[in-house]
Motif scaffolding. Structure first.
Motif, PDB file in Angstrom:
ATOM      1  N   ARG A  70       0.834  -1.205   0.000  1.00  0.00           N
ATOM      2  CA  ARG A  70       0.000   0.000   0.000  1.00  0.00           C
ATOM      3  C   ARG A  70       0.868   1.254   0.000  1.00  0.00           C
ATOM      4  O   ARG A  70       0.547   2.249  -0.635  1.00  0.00           O
ATOM      5  N   ARG A  71       1.964   1.179   0.729  1.00  0.00           N
ATOM      6  CA  ARG A  71       2.860   2.336   0.781  1.00  0.00           C
ATOM      7  C   ARG A  71       3.276   2.780  -0.625  1.00  0.00           C
ATOM      8  O   ARG A  71       3.362   3.973  -0.919  1.00  0.00           O
ATOM      9  N   LEU A  72       3.528   1.781  -1.480  1.00  0.00           N
ATOM     10  CA  LEU A  72       3.929   2.126  -2.858  1.00  0.00           C
ATOM     11  C   LEU A  72       2.831   2.883  -3.611  1.00  0.00           C
ATOM     12  O   LEU A  72       3.115   3.654  -4.522  1.00  0.00           O
ATOM     13  N   LEU A  73       1.584   2.650  -3.241  1.00  0.00           N
ATOM     14  CA  LEU A  73       0.489   3.353  -3.917  1.00  0.00           C
ATOM     15  C   LEU A  73       0.230   4.722  -3.309  1.00  0.00           C
ATOM     16  O   LEU A  73      -0.324   5.599  -3.956  1.00  0.00           O
ATOM     17  N   VAL A 111       6.125  15.186 -11.530  1.00  0.00           N
ATOM     18  CA  VAL A 111       6.871  14.374 -10.552  1.00  0.00           C
ATOM     19  C   VAL A 111       6.690  12.880 -10.843  1.00  0.00           C
ATOM     20  O   VAL A 111       7.649  12.186 -11.175  1.00  0.00           O
ATOM     21  N   ASN A 112       5.473  12.381 -10.730  1.00  0.00           N
ATOM     22  CA  ASN A 112       5.199  11.006 -11.163  1.00  0.00           C
ATOM     23  C   ASN A 112       3.708  10.872 -11.432  1.00  0.00           C
ATOM     24  O   ASN A 112       2.918  11.708 -11.002  1.00  0.00           O
ATOM     25  N   THR A 113       3.341   9.848 -12.185  1.00  0.00           N
ATOM     26  CA  THR A 113       1.929   9.588 -12.454  1.00  0.00           C
ATOM     27  C   THR A 113       1.316   8.964 -11.199  1.00  0.00           C
ATOM     28  O   THR A 113       1.893   8.032 -10.637  1.00  0.00           O
ATOM     29  N   ALA A 114       0.150   9.483 -10.785  1.00  0.00           N
ATOM     30  CA  ALA A 114      -0.460   9.030  -9.528  1.00  0.00           C
ATOM     31  C   ALA A 114      -0.407   7.510  -9.405  1.00  0.00           C
ATOM     32  O   ALA A 114      -1.027   6.796 -10.200  1.00  0.00           O
ATOM     33  N   PRO A 115       0.332   6.989  -8.427  1.00  0.00           N
ATOM     34  CA  PRO A 115       0.403   5.546  -8.244  1.00  0.00           C
ATOM     35  C   PRO A 115      -0.970   4.898  -8.054  1.00  0.00           C
ATOM     36  O   PRO A 115      -1.200   3.782  -8.531  1.00  0.00           O
ATOM     37  N   LEU A 116      -1.889   5.608  -7.429  1.00  0.00           N
ATOM     38  CA  LEU A 116      -3.250   5.086  -7.269  1.00  0.00           C
ATOM     39  C   LEU A 116      -3.878   4.774  -8.624  1.00  0.00           C
ATOM     40  O   LEU A 116      -4.520   3.738  -8.798  1.00  0.00           O
ATOM     41  N   CYS A 117      -3.699   5.685  -9.562  1.00  0.00           N
ATOM     42  CA  CYS A 117      -4.278   5.492 -10.891  1.00  0.00           C
ATOM     43  C   CYS A 117      -3.556   4.378 -11.636  1.00  0.00           C
ATOM     44  O   CYS A 117      -4.184   3.587 -12.348  1.00  0.00           O
ATOM     45  N   GLN A 118      -2.252   4.323 -11.469  1.00  0.00           N
ATOM     46  CA  GLN A 118      -1.503   3.232 -12.091  1.00  0.00           C
ATOM     47  C   GLN A 118      -1.990   1.888 -11.553  1.00  0.00           C
ATOM     48  O   GLN A 118      -2.068   0.902 -12.286  1.00  0.00           O
ATOM     49  N   ALA A 119      -2.335   1.860 -10.254  1.00  0.00           N
ATOM     50  CA  ALA A 119      -2.803   0.612  -9.650  1.00  0.00           C
ATOM     51  C   ALA A 119      -4.123   0.167 -10.272  1.00  0.00           C
ATOM     52  O   ALA A 119      -4.330  -1.028 -10.518  1.00  0.00           O
TER      53      ALA A 119
END
Lengths: 434, 434
Positions: free
Chosen positions: A75-78, A296-304
């Motif tokens: 979860r931390r990664l997201l 900065v980066n693409t939202a990890p939540l959306c990538q998930a």
């Protein structure tokens, strides 16, 4: 303070191109009862009952399995900042490989905020200064010309016919620029059911375009947003997968295939970059470095969410693409059929009106015998309750001033039929007989 | 193709600035056992057990209530393309109004992919060409200088002391540029616990800076990422809320207060823009037009998560900020206390070492008696198992070559204590006595 004069702001803001989406949204919001053939938006029927949590959980499980993490660690990664190049690169690389039949390494991928950010990053990396020019075939997607404006990158356009860009005109532009001490650095193309023309570049043109790129030493930026909508067995190879494809930066999006609300796209940029320190880098590394200063980066939540959708399909787009593309082709078929019935009753087409018949994609291109502008759109919306997109925004020249774009990707059957009825009434307005 | 020479790519890619985040990540990945005081990452303890679905549902309920939508209609807004200016503008405007004690209208807000995108858009809108220069106080957050590089916007830096930027130096830079036919178009400042210095701009400097901006006719770009970490009753007014604040574009992020993984930030840009057609626009409209060519829109899904977090707090940041900032101040207190105990045993500080004592924010700035570079970081990581950020990347000049930045925002108590023990051992390495 007394306010800012617009001409003291960046010049791109005076280009109507940048406000083209805003303009259409504004018209649509004033005519909420109109049937709109304007937006190239995906159909969401398959999603509205879905629980996005399921996709996130699928991806979290994948992270736990593949990276040996516990639930908190995954979860931390997201939840935290992620790497600029992305989180789901492994899954996307595998899926692309499956889809394109060409080797795509995870390290040559950057996951972006939609294909739009991928365009901006690619242009920024490749165009050093005003000597580097972008070539496009017109009509051309506004996202790439808009990004070029924003970065002060000049654009040259060559016409396209029903088989792709005019390559003789392209080579001539290269020569003209070279004589002026400049060069075509890259050309943007959407070979499969391009937005807005619906054109498919034929195999011979693909081959010859790759040859021109090699001869004139420029890169190709290939946008494959609509490739998945091709009828089965009609899909032509991606430029990236053809001989000479090492000159191609491939851009894509999950907006059409999965969902637009996640804003996830990608760039495949496997070109080696030679640095003074001799350490090998890829163009993807440069795009990621630029991205760290854009989003900065693409939202990890959306990538998930996108990662979970891929995992649910066994890691391949193919099944997903088959279902979705059947829906889009059915819509397109209904639109073309309705147009035939209502605009060519008894085989007699309304005078001066014509349109193309793409087999895939989201768009039909229509020619009309008058100038297509905001006033004409206003007339269609206010008197006939139907909306479409003026094509002029997709042209650098005035060649598209008598064209409009119809999209039916997100509409249901009854709305398409009713919309074409309204369109037929509109096209019989006295304004077309002046 | 033979590969690309890096010097044929955009010049920003040769600036180590753009790779500064990548550089730190790379070092951290090689020393996974090291305790890292490098990342300015938020603490996620409060989140890892949370179910993000709850926030999305809260926001969907809000949409249904406030826009009269059914469940499908509300979900559709999260799943499809959204307006470039954002979806949760009403909630953010109300929360900011509550927080800043100044009127913020929803239409002057643009919701961005983190504060980073807001910086890029603001710079792009305001800087027409090379005549327009950005001023910063150094040390300065790399996000803004990096965005300026990417857009070919030149940057001038003035030093800052413990109370804010050197305003006399700033006026001198304005005069020098004016004499050369150029101008300071905007100045970037982070008045509250700036990254990386931890400095708080005092009230008198805030007032005088607003006067200088008016006199020299430039705009202020105020980044308030760390404002919420101020001890209660110690918070100074935002520049935006002070007299003359109409010259201020306020940028913010939910990364620190809510979660970084959503990538949601904002710009408040209520400056009127005069256009030739006489229709009133706001600078926010211009930022949204530019955004449509950068990321199209901020992922509605992510906006929904942040919207839900706000709704759960009754629409106000204040309670959320109070909890979070207490945690950060506790961490900061522990770091400063550990530094005292281990670097100043018996009140005797290690020779040549000093640090500041901010009351809020994420960062402590430390001076050491040697040059701080990649080799020194490598030594700290490999021999002592401790990491930090070299400050040189935050300077345009060489003034920060003997500084490092310590962050403890995301660490737990034991890690902070153990990290400082390692740091103390490192700072006793023979390299510091040469």
């Amino acid at each position: 303070m007394p306010g800012l004069e617009q001409d003291t702001l960046h010049a791109s803001l005076q280009d109507p191109l940048l406000d083209s989406i805003g303009f259409l949204n504004e018209v649509m919001s004033r005519f909420p009862q109109a049937i709109s053939f304007a937006p190239g938006a995906p159909h969401l029927a398959h999603l509205l009952d879905d629980d996005l949590t399921r996709y996130v959980e699928l991806y979290v499980d994948h992270l736990r399995r593949t990276r040996g993490l516990d639930l908190h660690g995954a979860r931390r990664l997201l939840y935290e900042y992620g790497p600029a190049r992305g989180l789901i690169n492994d899954l996307v690389a595998a899926a692309l490989q499956d889809d394109l039949q060409c080797a795509v390494a995870a390290e040559s991928l950057v996951i972006t905020v939609g294909a739009q950010e991928a365009m901006l990053l690619t242009l920024r990396a490749l165009c050093r200064d005003r000597t580097d020019v972008l070539a496009v075939a017109e009509p051309c997607f506004v996202g790439i010309t808009g990004a070029a404006r924003l970065l002060d990158v000049d654009v040259v356009a060559v016409p396209e016919d029903g088989r792709g860009p005019d390559l003789a005109a392209l080579e001539k532009e290269c020569a003209v620029l070279r004589a002026a001490g400049r060069r075509v650095r890259a050309m943007y193309v959407a070979p499969d059911y391009a937005n807005p023309s619906g054109t498919v570049m034929d195999l011979d043109t693909r081959r010859r375009l790759l040859e021109v790129a090699a001869r004139q030493d420029f890169l190709l930026v290939e946008d494959n947003a609509y490739g998945f909508t091709a009828p089965e067995k009609h899909q032509l190879p991606s430029l990236k997968a053809m001989p000479g494809g090492d000159r191609v930066v491939l851009l894509g999006t999950f907006a059409k295939l999965c969902l637009p609300g996640a804003r996830v796209g990608y760039a495949v940029a496997d070109q080696p970059v030679h640095t003074p320190d001799g350490r090998g880098r890829l163009l993807a590394d440069e795009l990621a470095a630029l991205k760290s200063m854009v989003t900065v980066n693409t939202a990890p939540l959306c990538q998930a969410v996108i990662g979970g959708m891929l995992l649910e399909q066994g890691g391949s787009f193919t099944k997903l693409a088959r279902e979705r593309s059947a829906l889009y082709r059915r819509n397109l078929g209904m639109l073309l059929d309705s147009l035939d019935r209502h605009l060519s009753p008894g085989g007699q087409t309304l005078p001066g009106i014509s349109w193309n018949r793409p087999e895939g994609g989201f768009f039909v291109r229509m020619r009309v015998p008058v100038r297509v502008d905001a006033a004409l759109l206003e007339l269609a919306a206010s008197r006939y309750g139907v909306l479409w997109t003026p094509m002029s925004q997709f042209y650098l020249s005035t060649a598209g001033d008598d064209e409009l774009r119809l999209s039916c990707s997100y509409l249901d059957a009854e709305r398409i039929e009713e919309g074409v009825l309204r369109l037929a009434a509109f096209l019989r307005d006295p304004v077309f007989r002046q």
